[in-house]
Enzyme design. Structure first.
Site, PDB file in Angstrom:
ATOM      1  N   ASP A  85       0.837  -1.210   0.000  1.00  0.00           N
ATOM      2  CA  ASP A  85       0.000   0.000   0.000  1.00  0.00           C
ATOM      3  C   ASP A  85       0.865   1.250   0.000  1.00  0.00           C
ATOM      4  O   ASP A  85       1.843   1.333   0.751  1.00  0.00           O
ATOM      5  CB  ASP A  85      -0.869   0.031   1.265  1.00  0.00           C
ATOM      6  N   GLU A 145     -14.160  -1.544  -1.889  1.00  0.00           N
ATOM      7  CA  GLU A 145     -14.389  -1.654  -0.441  1.00  0.00           C
ATOM      8  C   GLU A 145     -15.745  -1.066  -0.063  1.00  0.00           C
ATOM      9  O   GLU A 145     -16.074   0.069  -0.428  1.00  0.00           O
ATOM     10  CB  GLU A 145     -13.265  -0.950   0.339  1.00  0.00           C
TER      11      GLU A 145
HETATM   12  O1  KIV Z   1      -5.008  -1.538   4.224  1.00  0.00           O
HETATM   13  C1  KIV Z   1      -5.604  -2.583   3.934  1.00  0.00           C
HETATM   14  O2  KIV Z   1      -5.469  -3.613   4.609  1.00  0.00           O
HETATM   15  C2  KIV Z   1      -6.494  -2.562   2.770  1.00  0.00           C
HETATM   16  C3  KIV Z   1      -7.434  -3.714   2.595  1.00  0.00           C
HETATM   17  C4  KIV Z   1      -8.425  -3.722   3.660  1.00  0.00           C
HETATM   18  C5  KIV Z   1      -8.023  -3.727   1.239  1.00  0.00           C
HETATM   19  O3  KIV Z   1      -6.459  -1.644   2.027  1.00  0.00           O
END
Ligand code: KIV
Length: 276
Positions: A88, A186
């Site tokens: 991320d 989401e």
């Molecule tokens: O940060 C995370 O774990 C996510 C998932 C929930 C898709 O973005």
């Protein structure tokens, strides 16, 4: 991972090619041991910025830093032999400009060895996603409820009911057009998620988006019952490890207080045992 390491066994085009096939299985992980547990069962292991709340006790994902993502990303890449790691991009690391996004995405990939990043946002992220994908950064997009925008959304609400549906559909179309290899939906209503899944040529990965998506993702600590501060409706608990850990720790504490631990088999005798 170095420039001479072999390519990972699963890469973004393999995930994209799974559109409409057997559902993609995705879980988060933040550490090497959990990545090792997840790896044999999952197609993708997501180093989510949820790490901030789940591991670091932050109140939201907004305080997550590049350094945190790199540290946890490296640990997960070490533990995931087969499943594809995706890292991320933290809040503030990509929204300013495509150039800023490339600088940080390339750093996440180079310093962790992960072959892809994920970022939040739809239509307004089109140019950034196009800039990244044209320069060798595979992008998993994330639309619907985007937790980094919790303050503008006004909470962790379902996104896409009624007149909002057209916007979520447009967001999903925009990230596909920009070159994303998959998209997380989401907390999107189930019917809308189904229509988006039908329309897009890239896989949709749902979290709280119903059964029609091309895959599903959950936060591993949620589904194992380790993170219990709050429990969204979309989480199914597959284990109660938090309760098991609490019982084990309580037993240990009682044993220590009663001098029942350590027992002789956990201690070292003064004289070394005779060699045979
Ligand atoms: O940060 C995370 O774990 C996510 C998932 C929930 C898709 O973005």
């Amino acid at each position: 991972m170095s420039a001479t390491s072999p390519l990972r066994p699963v890469l973004p085009p393999d995930i994209r090619a799974r559109k409409g096939g057997t559902p993609l299985v995705v879980l988060t992980a933040y550490s090497t041991p959990v990545a090792r547990l997840v790896d044999p069962h999952c197609d993708v292991v997501l180093v989510g910025d949820s790490v901030g709340m789940v591991i670091h006790g932050l109140p939201s994902t907004l305080g997550v830093t590049m350094e945190m993502m790199i540290l946890h990303g490296r640990a997960v890449v070490r533990g995931a032999a087969r499943a594809m790691p995706v890292i991320d991009m933290p809040f503030g690391s990509y929204e300013e400009s495509p150039v800023q996004a490339f600088r940080n995405a390339s750093r996440l990939m180079a310093e962790t060895g992960a072959p892809a990043v994920k970022l939040e946002g739809g239509l307004h992220m089109h140019d950034t996603i196009a800039f990244l994908t044209a320069r060798g950064v595979p992008v998993m997009a994330h639309v619907g409820l985007t937790p980094q925008a919790v303050n503008t959304l006004g909470g962790y609400k379902v996104v896409g009911r009624d007149e909002e549906a057209a916007k979520v559909m447009a967001d999903a179309g925009a990230v596909e057009a920009a070159g994303a290899f998959s998209v997380v939906l989401e907390k999107v209503p189930e019917g809308l998620a189904g229509r988006i899944t039908e329309k897009l040529a890239i896989p949709t990965i749902g979290i709280g988006a119903g059964v029609h998506c091309d895959g599903q993702v959950l936060v591993v600590d949620d589904m194992l019952g380790l993170f219990t501060e709050f429990r969204p409706k979309f989480v199914k608990r597959y284990a109660e490890l938090g309760r098991t850990a609490d019982e084990a720790i309580a037993t240990y504490a009682a044993d220590v207080r009663a001098r029942a631990f350590p027992a002789p088999e956990h201690a070292f005798p003064d004289a070394a045992p005779a060699r045979k």
